[in-house]
Scaffold this active site. Structure first.
Site: not given
Ligand code: NAD
Length: 415
Positions: A106, A217-220, A223
């Site tokens: 990392k 959550g509704y991020g990557n 969703y």
């Molecule tokens: P992102 O930034 O696209 O989305 C995060 C979402 O969480 C957003 O909708 C945000 O509004 C919401 N959020 C933030 N704080 C919050 C809270 N206190 N309560 C409720 N919702 C909240 O991020 P992502 O890429 O979707 O990643 C989300 C998680 O998944 C992280 O823990 C990340 O480390 C993990 N992850 C992501 C990936 C990847 O490929 N994107 C891979 C492995 C793990």
């Protein structure tokens, strides 16, 4: 990560407790507790106002017994050595549980990307790449994005590394833009994988009723998990973000909900849905719960009120060890983060394979290879959890640590 807990100490404790269960040799445990290499670099960068700022960057390489180091790079004001060490160790377990031919690493830079211009970020990224250039490479250590880094960052790293080596080296990083030999399917990969393993769990538990899904959550990640759930005929009933959540037992359309979030900045006030809190979302009567936002949301405070049959961990570390015990006793199947959200790193692996072999696969091909690997890993961990009578997280750790240890033992210690 909870401010009071030291993530590296936590990672070591986790390792020690599984090592005890496995009767792991003390010497091997000592090797695994410490990263193989830790780089700390100080990076002078000329800022837009003409002043020089010096940033601290890290690259921690935990273990490469099974293959080149692999892991993301994060830009955040709170980045520190212990955090990067812990994340590097977790990458070793994640790549091993997925049986990818990689180790774990990392990286991070202590900076506040929100206060930096694009050109400042570019200079910082290129300086960091220059500083760690001897220790990365397509067969050595392959970085990827993490918090506040993205495909743009990967393009800068690839370009800097390629200029320094005198040839284009797309395999030095993954999650690149598709115009620079990035893979199709990377965007949806993590959420897709989260739902593939949840679907497998539904089969194992022989659940024949209607499948309902709530995502936090509704991020990557969340969703795309919701998108594929809907596509496969499951009913998305709740989703949330930092402002709160929405619930409709009749079902929510994931794409219309995303459109609403894009227009208004939040999922709340989605027509036809009831507004709920993030805490309420976690306790809904659903088949599948995806904590897909932040860490430590399922704790000893709410574990006894969770009604989901299956929890598929999209986020890293959403469940505390105390909650794990309660959920296991209550027969709730928790698919641990190192397995459930490994779709991203697995697709990174598929990108690297394409790069090294000059291949170009269509999105459907990539997702179908990913699906196969997720199902295989889920089944392996599930069988182990049944035979050892342990929860899925413990089984995933046993599987990962055994694979790493086997490689270490067979390679031997030299010189
Ligand atoms: P992102 O930034 O696209 O989305 C995060 C979402 O969480 C957003 O909708 C945000 O509004 C919401 N959020 C933030 N704080 C919050 C809270 N206190 N309560 C409720 N919702 C909240 O991020 P992502 O890429 O979707 O990643 C989300 C998680 O998944 C992280 O823990 C990340 O480390 C993990 N992850 C992501 C990936 C990847 O490929 N994107 C891979 C492995 C793990």
């Amino acid at each position: 990560m909870n401010q009071e807990t030291n993530p590296y100490e936590m990672a070591v404790k986790q390792l020690e407790s599984v090592a005890r269960l496995m009767n792991l040799d003390e010497g091997l445990l000592e090797i695994l507790k410490k990263p193989k290499r830790e780089l700390i670099v100080h990076l002078p960068v000329k800022m837009d106002n003409g002043e020089i700022a010096v940033f601290t960057g890290y690259r921690v390489q935990h273990n490469d017994a099974r293959g080149p180091f692999k892991g993301g790079i994060r830009y955040h004001p709170s980045v520190n050595l212990d955090e990067v060490r812990a994340l590097a160790m977790w990458m070793t377990w994640k790549t091993a549980v997925m049986n990818l031919p990689y180790g774990g690493a990392k990286g991070g830079i202590r900076c506040n990307p929100k206060n930096m211009s694009e050109s400042e970020l570019e200079r910082l990224t290129r300086r960091y790449t220059y500083a760690i250039r001897e220790f990365i490479g397509p067969y050595v250590d392959i970085p990827a994005p993490d918090v506040y880094t993205n495909e743009r960052t990967m393009a800068w790293i690839m370009d800097t590394y390629s200029v320094l080596t005198g040839r284009m080296e797309p395999g030095v990083v993954t999650a690149k833009p598709t115009s620079l030999q990035g893979s199709y399917g990377r965007t949806e990969a993590t959420g897709f994988g989260v739902m593939v393993v949840a679907r497998e769990a539904v089969k194992k538990l022989k659940i024949n009723d209607e499948i309902t899904v709530a995502v936090q959550g509704y991020g990557n990640v969340s969703y795309w998990a919701a998108h594929f759930a809907h596509k496969w005929g499951f009913k998305l009933v709740a989703a949330s973000d930092t402002k709160g959540g929405v619930y409709n037992p009749e079902g929510l359309n994931p794409d219309k909900l995303l459109e609403h979030k894009r227009k208004t900045g939040s999922v709340i006030n989605f027509p036809g849905a009831k507004t709920i809190s993030n805490e309420e979302l976690l306790e809904l009567p659903v088949t599948i719960l995806v904590p897909g936002a932040i860490e430590e949301v399922i704790t000893d405070k709410n574990a006894d009120r969770i009604q989901a049959r299956i929890i598929s961990e999209g986020a890293n570390g959403p469940t505390t060890p105390e909650a794990d015990k309660v959920l296991y006793e209550r027969n709730i199947l928790v698919i641990p983060d190192i397995l459930a959200n490994a779709g991203g790193v697995t697709t990174s692996y598929l990108e690297w394979v394409q790069n090294l072999n000059r291949l170009y696969w269509k999105k459907e091909e990539v997702l179908s290879m990913l699906e196969k690997r997720m199902i295989e890993a889920f089944n392996d961990v599930y069988s182990l959890s049944e035979s050892k009578k342990v929860d899925m997280r413990t089984a995933a750790y046993i599987m990962a640590i055994s694979r790493v240890v086997e490689a270490m033992e067979i390679r031997g210690i030299w010189p």
